[in-house]
Design a protein around this motif. Structure first.
Motif, PDB file in Angstrom:
ATOM      1  N   ALA A  56       0.824  -1.206   0.000  1.00  0.00           N
ATOM      2  CA  ALA A  56       0.000   0.000   0.000  1.00  0.00           C
ATOM      3  C   ALA A  56       0.860   1.259   0.000  1.00  0.00           C
ATOM      4  O   ALA A  56       0.584   2.220  -0.725  1.00  0.00           O
ATOM      5  CB  ALA A  56      -0.925  -0.008   1.221  1.00  0.00           C
TER       6      ALA A  56
ATOM      7  N   GLU B 114      -1.467   3.909  -1.763  1.00  0.00           N
ATOM      8  CA  GLU B 114      -2.867   3.576  -1.532  1.00  0.00           C
ATOM      9  C   GLU B 114      -3.145   3.472  -0.033  1.00  0.00           C
ATOM     10  O   GLU B 114      -2.246   3.264   0.774  1.00  0.00           O
ATOM     11  CB  GLU B 114      -3.213   2.226  -2.194  1.00  0.00           C
TER      12      GLU B 114
ATOM     13  N   PRO C  47      -4.114   1.415   3.048  1.00  0.00           N
ATOM     14  CA  PRO C  47      -4.005  -0.026   3.332  1.00  0.00           C
ATOM     15  C   PRO C  47      -5.352  -0.738   3.367  1.00  0.00           C
ATOM     16  O   PRO C  47      -5.437  -1.922   3.017  1.00  0.00           O
ATOM     17  CB  PRO C  47      -3.322  -0.062   4.713  1.00  0.00           C
TER      18      PRO C  47
ATOM     19  N   MET D 128      -6.425  -2.179   0.113  1.00  0.00           N
ATOM     20  CA  MET D 128      -5.634  -3.297  -0.399  1.00  0.00           C
ATOM     21  C   MET D 128      -6.341  -4.638  -0.245  1.00  0.00           C
ATOM     22  O   MET D 128      -5.891  -5.637  -0.794  1.00  0.00           O
ATOM     23  CB  MET D 128      -4.275  -3.352   0.312  1.00  0.00           C
TER      24      MET D 128
END
Length: 475
Positions: free
Chosen positions: A41, A46, A48, A51
């Protein structure tokens, strides 16, 4: 007498090893990935929490495609499909390592799932068709040992790779294993096909696949995805409706995906239902124990990983005693007693606290590992052992679907219970977190014990008739 291929000595010796390679690849991939999600991530910029799509994409692809695995293997032959499955899984692994965005990574995981959906059921089908039923417990026990090694070394290896290399290596490690697997499949796996060619039940596949996907998303919605309860109920309702439509249709057409007639074989019916409910408890085990050790008891990741060693070692030992134990006591006694023992041991984990001696915790985990391993071996074998070769492909695929679904349900139920107990107790410190874990283990243990009532429906002679008949044929 079943029409089995006459395997030469070299092929008969190597087939279980080849199937075991595939089991190991998939088992390692699943456990090694979870450790690396936060690092992935960070690298992909991103959240987490987003994910989870990487895990769910693979799981849904597998759940959707497993029902077609038996027909595909019958139509094109086990060697080609097994080879293609390992190749697809390896290609998906390479694409995962090359991904630079979350969308690319999720797409690559779908390709991995295409291979993963075929690897396990087709590998089990090869064993089911190539060996006599009297050898089934021994061979099944052998090929699942590498699957037990995955959860043992996966988290440790994943943490080491993320810390000292990069997350890409958790996928790249599959490539050399995949190359060896492809070579071994082409050299040693026999090209087995169904006795006669049948039409593929396309509409049945869509109905059953939709049911699996909707139910899986609903269960994940309770756990990881935190979907609103109304949406979860709608997904569950849609999934159950699709499942009901499938079974109503399957009862009056020729060559359905999974024939209701399979359930006329008592060992299969008991084995499938027992698998579904018993795995709700055992499926939560790999999820709950590492969290208990690290979150509630304050163990470091390396300490938690090392503490899992007795569990994995005892699980491998239990594989070696499964066959003599089942031959001596029978499936009914072994499965009913072992399911009760599994529930009791899961419940006993609710007694673990900071004051629990470390050696006692290791003993508990070792006993739990042995019981869980014996449970899987006995459940899977009794489910398939009385099926004739014409039903083996369909029955094997349904077993794989049920195993996949029930493990997902087990993790989702454990996550929902853990979250619920934590919310009820409030957030007053370590004791509250530990209390939530303790209540979750007790609840999961009780759920597992209830499955013993299903296995008690077996006859004392169930599963033994086929073994004795094959024994007479061999000798």
């Amino acid at each position: 007498m079943p029409n089995r291929p006459a395997l030469d000595a070299i092929t008969a010796r190597w087939v279980p090893w080849v199937v075991a390679i595939a089991f190991f690849m998939q088992s390692l991939d699943g456990t090694i990935l979870n450790t690396a999600l936060p690092a992935m991530a960070l690298d992909l910029a991103e959240d987490p929490l987003r994910m989870q799509g990487v895990v769910i994409a693979y799981m849904l692809t597998v759940a959707l495609l497993i029902p077609a695995s038996g027909w595909v293997a019958d139509r094109f032959g086990t060697r080609k499909i097994f080879f293609g499955a390992i190749l697809l899984f390896s290609l998906g692994s390479l694409l995962c390592a090359l991904s630079s965005t979350l969308t690319m990574l999720v797409g690559a995981r779908v390709i991995q799932g295409l291979g993963g959906a075929l690897m396990l059921p087709v590998g089990r089908l090869v064993v089911l068709r190539a060996y006599p039923r009297s050898e089934l417990v021994r061979i099944m026990g052998f090929i699942t040992i590498p699957g037990l090694l995955g959860p043992l070394i996966g988290p440790t290896m994943g943490g080491w790779m993320v810390q000292y290399l990069t997350w890409h290596w958790i996928f790249l490690i599959n490539l050399p294993v995949g190359l060896v697997g492809c070579y071994a499949v082409w050299k040693f796996i026999p090209d087995l096909r169904g006795a006669e060619r049948t039409r593929f039940d396309g509409l049945g596949f869509l109905l059953f696949g939709a049911a699996m996907v909707l139910i899986t998303i609903a269960m994940e919605g309770l756990g990881e995805l935190h979907l609103p309860h109304l949406r979860v109920m709608l997904l569950l309702f849609g999934g159950m409706a699709c499942l009901a439509a499938y079974w109503l249709r399957a009862g009056h057409i020729d060559n359905p995906l999974f024939a209701p007639a399979l359930f006329k074989t008592r060992t299969f019916a008991v084995g499938i239902l027992g698998n579904l409910f018993a795995r709700l408890g055992s499926g939560a085990l790999p999820f709950l124990v590492p969290l208990l050790l690290q979150v509630a008891l304050g163990y470091s990741p390396s300490q938690a990983g090392m503490s899992m060693l007795p569990l994995a070692a005892a699980a491998m030992f239990a594989k070696s005693v499964a066959r003599p134990l089942i031959e001596r006591l029978g499936y009914r006694i072994v499965l009913t007693g072992n399911t009760l023992a599994l529930g009791l041991m899961l419940t006993s984990m609710g007694l673990v606290s900071e004051q629990t001696p470390y050696w006692l915790l290791l003993v508990q985990l070792a006993i739990l590992g042995a019981i869980n391993s014996l449970q899987f071996t006995a459940m899977n074998t009794v489910t398939l052992i009385d099926l004739d070769d014409a039903s083996a492909s369909s029955g094997n695929s349904l077993l794989s679907v049920v195993a996949q679904l029930s493990l997902s349900l087990g993790v989702a139920c454990a996550g929902a219970l853990l979250g619920g107990f934590t919310a009820e107790a409030g957030n007053d410190g370590v004791d509250t977190v530990l209390g939530a874990f303790q209540l979750t283990f007790v609840t999961v243990g009780i759920m597992a014990m209830l499955a013993a009532t299903i296995f008690s429906q077996l006859s004392p002679k169930d599963g033994r008739r086929m073994v004795s008949r094959e024994h007479d044929i061999e000798h």
